[in-house]
Motif scaffolding. Structure first.
Motif, short mmCIF file in Angstrom:
data_model
loop_
_atom_site.label_atom_id
_atom_site.label_comp_id
_atom_site.label_asym_id
_atom_site.label_seq_id
_atom_site.Cartn_x
_atom_site.Cartn_y
_atom_site.Cartn_z
N ARG A 1 -37.99 -23.71 129.28
CA ARG A 1 -38.39 -23.64 130.70
C ARG A 1 -39.52 -22.64 130.91
NH1 ARG A 1 -34.34 -20.67 134.63
NH2 ARG A 1 -35.40 -18.95 133.59
N ARG B 1 -42.26 -24.90 137.17
CA ARG B 1 -41.00 -24.38 136.64
C ARG B 1 -39.92 -25.45 136.82
NH1 ARG B 1 -38.80 -18.90 136.05
NH2 ARG B 1 -36.58 -18.86 136.53
N TYR C 1 -29.50 -12.95 141.47
CA TYR C 1 -30.31 -13.22 140.28
C TYR C 1 -29.98 -14.53 139.59
CZ TYR C 1 -32.73 -8.78 140.32
OH TYR C 1 -33.55 -7.73 140.65
MN LIG Z 1 -32.65 -17.13 136.80
#
Ligand SMILES: [Mn+2]
Ligand SMILES: CC(C)=CCC/C(C)=C/CC/C(C)=C/CC/C(C)=C/[C@@H]1[C@@H](COP(=O)(O)OP(=O)(O)O)[C@]1(C)CC/C=C(\C)CC/C=C(\C)CCC=C(C)C
Ligand SMILES: Nc1ncnc2c1ncn2[C@@H]1O[C@H](COP(=O)(O)OP(=O)(O)OP(=O)(O)O)[C@@H](O)[C@H]1O
Length: 307
Positions: free
Chosen positions: A190, A285, A30
């Motif tokens: 972001r 992104r 993650y």
């Molecule tokens: Mn992340």
């Protein structure tokens, strides 16, 4: 029960080493940035941070993950009960086994964990922040708290504690919170586009007004001079929090400075990418490529020695 389904925890309650291995895999999957940071730490600290990471990730997924629509205030009450059980040394499921062990090795106050759950509660009922002060409280709860939890594991420079002239508390609490807030502000910048698609605006509405930029402009993703001015303002603010955090790193134990410098520089790097993308956070992104992340490591190491 929770949404980290792609990496199944071991069945029933796990051995401590299996539980840590699960936490390691979740962290690696993650978050490439924080995982890289942990790989620069001594093994005992590294494992404890993985256990904290997984608890934070599970907490975040309750309101931000794929099953978030089923989360109610009562779900978070249950999660707080679950937390109490962990702190009483009674793990309920496999990942808890790692956190219980980590808490034995590195005692941490329960309050930052509770505060983080309160931060997730805010996400349940709020989708707008009027002022920066309100946003700052949210950032403290969901991310500044991570700094407090991490500090207890990272440890402090003993010289500061034992010197005869040492004053009250040399521990860099404010700086750790500042790093959490800086990271969260970066994360918000972001993810502006992604959050807008879910009807969420984290940027303070008072700041939008300052640049004559409306909620509608943001929700439709208008990237003009007003937006760029607003983003420059937000980036400047985030960098001030990074600067405050940097001043605390030399107060950490020597073996924690390199990982923290690395994580700080990598996450801060996202701000530079946003600038290079001409502040377009609507259709792309901003991220630091994995190959580039390694280039930061020697610079972080030098800073850890010198600053
Ligand atoms: Mn992340
Ligand atoms: C190297 C190191 C010590 C890392 C700590 C790792 C850790 C325990 C991270 C927990 C992260 C987490 C899952 C938090 C839940 C809430 C949340 C989602 C917060 C945001 C992080 C997520 O980043 P990511 O880009 O992966 O987000 P998504 O993919 O969009 O979900 C946050 C941006 C906040 C993270 C905050 C920190 C890691 C605090 C850092 C502070 C310190 C380590 C204190 C250092 C001490 C001094 C004195 C400076
Ligand atoms: N909710 C999620 N479920 C599954 N995988 C995820 C999730 N979030 C992130 N990832 C993994 O992380 C990759 C990129 O996510 P992201 O851009 O946040 O970078 P990252 O690897 O998490 O690094 P950072 O630590 O800088 O956020 C994804 O391609 C995926 O492999």
């Amino acid at each position: 029960m929770l949404q980290l389904t792609r990496l199944q925890p071991p069945r029933s309650l796990a051995s401590t080493s299996d539980a840590y291995e699960y936490c390691r895999r979740v962290t690696a999957e993650y978050s490439k940035t924080f995982y890289l940071g942990t790989m620069l730490m001594p093994p005992e600290k590294r494992r404890a941070i993985w256990a904290i990471y997984v608890w934070c990730r599970r907490t975040d997924e309750l309101v931000d993950g794929p099953n978030a629509s089923q989360t109610t205030p009562e779900t978070l009450d249950c999660w707080e009960e679950h937390l109490n059980s962990i702190f009483a040394g009674r793990p309920i499921d496999a990942p808890d086994v790692a956190l219980v062990d980590a808490l034995e090795r590195f005692p941490i106050e329960i309050q930052p964990f509770r505060d983080m759950i309160d931060g997730q509660r805010m996400d349940l009922y709020r989708s707008r922040y009027e002022t920066f002060e309100e946003l700052r409280l949210y950032c403290y709860r969901v991310a500044g708290t991570v700094g407090l939890m991490s500090n207890a594991v990272l440890g402090f420079d003993d010289c500061l504690r034992t010197a005869p002239w040492a004053t009250a508390t040399p521990e860099p609490t404010d700086e750790a919170i500042a790093l959490g807030i800086a990271n969260q502000l970066t994360n918000i910048l972001r993810d502006v586009g992604e959050d807008a698609q879910r009807g969420r605006i984290y940027l303070p509405l008072e700041d939008l007004a300052l640049f004559d930029y409306s909620e509608g402009d943001l929700l439709t993703g208008i990237n003009d001079e007003r937006w760029q001015g607003l983003m420059q303002f937000q980036i400047r603010r985030a960098r001030k929090f990074y600067a405050e955090a940097q001043r605390g790193i030399s107060k950490l134990s020597a073996d924690a400075r390199w990982p923290v410098w690395a994580a700080l520089m990598l996450y801060q790097g996202i701000l530079g990418v946003i600038e290079r993308n001409n502040y377009d956070v609507f259709s792309q992104r901003a991220y630091v490529a994995q190959s580039k992340k390694f280039l930061y490591l020697p610079i972080a190491w030098l800073r850890a020695q010198a600053l």
